[in-house]
Design a protein around this motif. Structure first.
Motif, PDB file in Angstrom:
ATOM      1  N   ASN A 254       0.803  -1.225   0.000  1.00 25.24           N
ATOM      2  CA  ASN A 254       0.000   0.000   0.000  1.00 25.24           C
ATOM      3  C   ASN A 254       0.834   1.271   0.000  1.00 25.24           C
ATOM      4  N   SER A 255       2.146   1.164  -0.298  1.00 32.32           N
ATOM      5  CA  SER A 255       2.914   2.413  -0.351  1.00 32.32           C
ATOM      6  C   SER A 255       3.471   2.697  -1.732  1.00 32.32           C
ATOM      7  N   VAL A 256       3.471   3.997  -2.033  1.00 35.24           N
ATOM      8  CA  VAL A 256       4.054   4.457  -3.298  1.00 35.24           C
ATOM      9  C   VAL A 256       5.561   4.469  -3.114  1.00 35.24           C
ATOM     10  N   VAL A 257       6.292   3.779  -4.007  1.00 29.87           N
ATOM     11  CA  VAL A 257       7.743   3.806  -3.831  1.00 29.87           C
ATOM     12  C   VAL A 257       8.466   4.661  -4.860  1.00 29.87           C
ATOM     13  N   ASN A 258       7.979   4.696  -6.074  1.00 26.43           N
ATOM     14  CA  ASN A 258       8.518   5.675  -7.012  1.00 26.43           C
ATOM     15  C   ASN A 258       7.586   5.885  -8.202  1.00 26.43           C
ATOM     16  N   ILE A 259       7.972   6.843  -9.032  1.00 22.49           N
ATOM     17  CA  ILE A 259       7.126   7.222 -10.168  1.00 22.49           C
ATOM     18  C   ILE A 259       7.961   7.110 -11.433  1.00 22.49           C
ATOM     19  N   VAL A 260       7.397   6.504 -12.462  1.00 26.85           N
ATOM     20  CA  VAL A 260       8.081   6.470 -13.753  1.00 26.85           C
ATOM     21  C   VAL A 260       7.245   7.297 -14.722  1.00 26.85           C
ATOM     22  N   HIS A 261       7.877   8.318 -15.271  1.00 32.33           N
ATOM     23  CA  HIS A 261       7.167   9.189 -16.215  1.00 32.33           C
ATOM     24  C   HIS A 261       7.577   8.754 -17.618  1.00 32.33           C
ATOM     25  N   LYS A 262       6.602   8.244 -18.389  1.00 37.97           N
ATOM     26  CA  LYS A 262       6.925   7.642 -19.693  1.00 37.97           C
ATOM     27  C   LYS A 262       6.355   8.497 -20.808  1.00 37.97           C
ATOM     28  N   LYS A 263       7.231   9.151 -21.533  1.00 41.64           N
ATOM     29  CA  LYS A 263       6.771  10.050 -22.594  1.00 41.64           C
ATOM     30  C   LYS A 263       6.835   9.379 -23.951  1.00 41.64           C
ATOM     31  N   PRO A 264       5.688   9.305 -24.670  1.00 40.85           N
ATOM     32  CA  PRO A 264       5.703   8.690 -25.997  1.00 40.85           C
ATOM     33  C   PRO A 264       6.680   9.403 -26.943  1.00 40.85           C
ATOM     34  N   ALA A 265       7.112   8.689 -27.985  1.00 38.78           N
ATOM     35  CA  ALA A 265       8.034   9.253 -28.977  1.00 38.78           C
ATOM     36  C   ALA A 265       7.430  10.539 -29.553  1.00 38.78           C
ATOM     37  N   ASP A 266       8.294  11.436 -29.969  1.00 36.33           N
ATOM     38  CA  ASP A 266       7.822  12.711 -30.491  1.00 36.33           C
ATOM     39  C   ASP A 266       7.517  12.558 -31.984  1.00 36.33           C
ATOM     40  N   SER A 341       1.032  -8.587 -12.355  1.00 34.07           N
ATOM     41  CA  SER A 341       1.547  -9.950 -12.453  1.00 34.07           C
ATOM     42  C   SER A 341       3.053 -10.073 -12.571  1.00 34.07           C
ATOM     43  N   CYS A 342       3.760  -9.185 -13.172  1.00 27.62           N
ATOM     44  CA  CYS A 342       5.205  -9.444 -13.303  1.00 27.62           C
ATOM     45  C   CYS A 342       5.967  -8.136 -13.377  1.00 27.62           C
ATOM     46  N   VAL A 343       5.686  -7.254 -12.440  1.00 28.00           N
ATOM     47  CA  VAL A 343       6.300  -5.930 -12.477  1.00 28.00           C
ATOM     48  C   VAL A 343       7.789  -6.033 -12.130  1.00 28.00           C
ATOM     49  N   GLY A 344       8.607  -5.401 -12.937  1.00 28.02           N
ATOM     50  CA  GLY A 344      10.049  -5.433 -12.705  1.00 28.02           C
ATOM     51  C   GLY A 344      10.509  -4.166 -12.004  1.00 28.02           C
ATOM     52  N   PHE A 345      11.727  -4.218 -11.413  1.00 27.41           N
ATOM     53  CA  PHE A 345      12.269  -2.995 -10.799  1.00 27.41           C
ATOM     54  C   PHE A 345      13.781  -2.934 -11.029  1.00 27.41           C
ATOM     55  N   SER A 346      14.189  -3.375 -12.234  1.00 31.29           N
ATOM     56  CA  SER A 346      15.616  -3.480 -12.560  1.00 31.29           C
ATOM     57  C   SER A 346      16.367  -2.175 -12.377  1.00 31.29           C
ATOM     58  N   THR A 347      15.677  -1.052 -12.532  1.00 27.46           N
ATOM     59  CA  THR A 347      16.376   0.228 -12.415  1.00 27.46           C
ATOM     60  C   THR A 347      16.485   0.683 -10.959  1.00 27.46           C
ATOM     61  N   HIS A 348      15.802  -0.010 -10.058  1.00 26.31           N
ATOM     62  CA  HIS A 348      15.832   0.392  -8.645  1.00 26.31           C
ATOM     63  C   HIS A 348      16.066  -0.828  -7.760  1.00 26.31           C
ATOM     64  N   LEU A 349      17.219  -1.453  -7.982  1.00 29.55           N
ATOM     65  CA  LEU A 349      17.477  -2.719  -7.299  1.00 29.55           C
ATOM     66  C   LEU A 349      17.501  -2.576  -5.778  1.00 29.55           C
ATOM     67  N   GLU A 350      17.763  -1.370  -5.306  1.00 31.33           N
ATOM     68  CA  GLU A 350      17.809  -1.155  -3.844  1.00 31.33           C
ATOM     69  C   GLU A 350      16.447  -1.433  -3.192  1.00 31.33           C
ATOM     70  N   LEU A 351      15.390  -1.480  -4.006  1.00 28.79           N
ATOM     71  CA  LEU A 351      14.052  -1.775  -3.471  1.00 28.79           C
ATOM     72  C   LEU A 351      13.956  -3.178  -2.888  1.00 28.79           C
ATOM     73  N   SER A 352      14.909  -4.041  -3.281  1.00 26.14           N
ATOM     74  CA  SER A 352      14.844  -5.437  -2.850  1.00 26.14           C
ATOM     75  C   SER A 352      14.801  -5.535  -1.324  1.00 26.14           C
ATOM     76  N   GLU A 353      15.478  -4.603  -0.672  1.00 28.24           N
ATOM     77  CA  GLU A 353      15.529  -4.579   0.787  1.00 28.24           C
ATOM     78  C   GLU A 353      14.107  -4.393   1.360  1.00 28.24           C
ATOM     79  N   ASP A 354      13.406  -3.402   0.803  1.00 25.51           N
ATOM     80  CA  ASP A 354      12.032  -3.147   1.262  1.00 25.51           C
ATOM     81  C   ASP A 354      11.129  -4.323   0.929  1.00 25.51           C
ATOM     82  N   ILE A 355      11.353  -4.917  -0.235  1.00 25.96           N
ATOM     83  CA  ILE A 355      10.519  -6.049  -0.653  1.00 25.96           C
ATOM     84  C   ILE A 355      10.720  -7.218   0.315  1.00 25.96           C
TER      85      ILE A 355
END
Ligand SMILES: Nc1ncnc2c1ncn2[C@@H]1O[C@H](COP(=O)(O)OP(=O)(O)O)[C@@H](O)[C@H]1O
Ligand SMILES: [Mg+2]
Length: 378
Positions: A254-266, A341-355
């Motif tokens: 139930n906690s927000v851990v980070n935000i990914v802002h994804k901008k479509p190609a221009d 179902s299969c959310v990855g967090f490869s860019t924020h590996l430090e999250l593993s501790e919280d997980i």
């Protein structure tokens, strides 16, 4: 709240039958993955599974990755049942030849006391595209969305829906923009009625490619999205402000851990936020998005209630697109989809501790709280 109930038969202690719940936690966690796919590292497993294993090891727990295959189902089931206190599912069920056997196995594991992270029905309910429809009328979903489950209704109602403006039709399976179509009527009929022989411009989010065809042909093409279990098409307004990006809220329970802002190609027709289609990702901390975090915190209980009251997934995302409130002119955050179902967090590996912390806390709680009288009631 639907929880993973575990009943342990009464134990004989000396000459006294102790009917309390099991107090010992099985401190082994199985991580399910599937072979193949673009999310795997050099050695075939997901690079972000290893840090979870390492973090659990530091706590004195053990864990392992098991590659699921239908052929090995019985053996995997027996092994997990005997060894593990919990499983983490890191499989995109849409990528399995058939998801039936996998879900059946997970359901049996939960029934036999293994904690499901998440429970298969939670995965299905949170992750399905109709989650958006089920949240209609809440702060994060407008009234103007619907979901079709059979071809006749889709064919009868989708043209009228298009008469209200550009729509996005979404299939339930897949997760990379495949079968997600922006549909726009060309040469709109002056009387506002859209007919099956009118031409429509269809853009698929997979790669932003455009196809033009009569509406009837597009509708016939979509019949495959309505096939079989979980077949459905979500129909929602196309939100122009997708150009400003899709905003992915990454959740740990139930906690927000980070935000990914994804901008479509221009590019003129680009509306897809997938990497493959050329979108650019920026990773931001939640403090940059206080309004959105407030909305998410308020919405999580409603999301949980409306989507079946299952325990929240361990790792999941809530994806938003900006819209403008026509009355106040203020920003509105509209739910695009939930991924569970299969959310990855490869860019924020430090999250593993919280997980790992969350897994341990959860399993300890499951072991000491009698599920007949749960700690967290609705
Ligand atoms: N209502 C919408 N308006 C504008 N763009 C949308 C809308 N819904 C989805 N999209 C775009 O299509 C992409 C794929 O849709 P999504 O619902 O995320 O399906 P998938 O399961 O394939 O990720 C999104 O990342 C977003 O860029
Ligand atoms: Mg998506």
């Amino acid at each position: 709240m639907v929880r993973n109930l575990r009943f342990f038969p009464p134990r004989q202690i000396g000459n006294r039958v102790d009917s309390c719940w099991e107090e010992n936690v099985k401190t082994h966690v199985v991580i399910f993955e599937a072979r193949g796919g673009t999310d795997k590292g050099e050695y075939g497993y997901r690079p972000d599974s290893k840090p979870i294993i390492d973090s659990l090891t530091q706590k004195g727990w053990t864990s392992e990755i098991i590659f699921y295959r239908d052929e090995d189902r019985g053996e995997i089931y027996r092994h997990t049942c005997a060894k593990a206190g919990a499983y983490i599912s890191r499989v995109n069920p849409g990528n399995l030849p058939s998801e039936v056997g996998y879900f059946q196995m997970l359901r049996e594991l939960v029934k036999h006391g293994v904690i499901g992270l998440p429970h298969p029905d939670a995965m299905i309910n949170y992750g399905a595209k109709n989650a958006v429809e089920k949240l209609k009328g809440t702060e994060i979903v407008p009234e103007d969305v619907k979901c079709y489950y059979d071809f006749e209704t889709f064919k009868a109602e989708f043209p009228a829906s298009l008469a209200n403006g550009v729509r996005v039709a979404k299939q339930n399976r897949g997760s990379t923009g495949e079968g997600i179509w922006r549909v726009e009527v060309l040469d709109a009929n002056p009387n506002g009625v859209v007919s099956l022989d009118q031409m429509v411009k269809c853009t698929e989010a997979k790669d932003n490619h455009v196809e033009t065809m009569p509406l009837g042909e597009f509708i016939d093409f979509c019949v495959k999205y309505l096939d079989g279990e979980g077949g459905m098409i979500l129909d929602m307004p196309f939100l122009e402000r997708i150009k400003e990006g899709e905003i992915r809220v990454f959740m740990l329970r139930n906690s927000v851990v980070n935000i990914v802002h994804k901008k479509p190609a221009d590019a003129p027709d680009a509306f897809s936020a997938t990497l493959f289609s050329g979108a650019k990702y920026t990773y931001e901390t939640p403090d940059k998005w206080p309004e959105l975090v407030g909305i998410v915190n308020r919405s999580v209980p409603v999301i949980q209630r409306r989507l079946g009251n299952y325990d929240l997934p361990l790792i999941w995302t809530i994806d938003f697109i900006l819209d403008t409130d026509p009355e106040t002119g203020e920003d509105k955050y509209v739910l695009g989809e939930i991924n569970a179902s299969c959310v990855g967090f490869s860019t924020h590996l430090e999250l593993s501790e919280d997980i790992a912390n969350e897994i341990v806390r959860l399993m300890e709680a499951e072991a000491v709280v009698n599920p007949n009288w749960m700690a967290f009631a609705n």
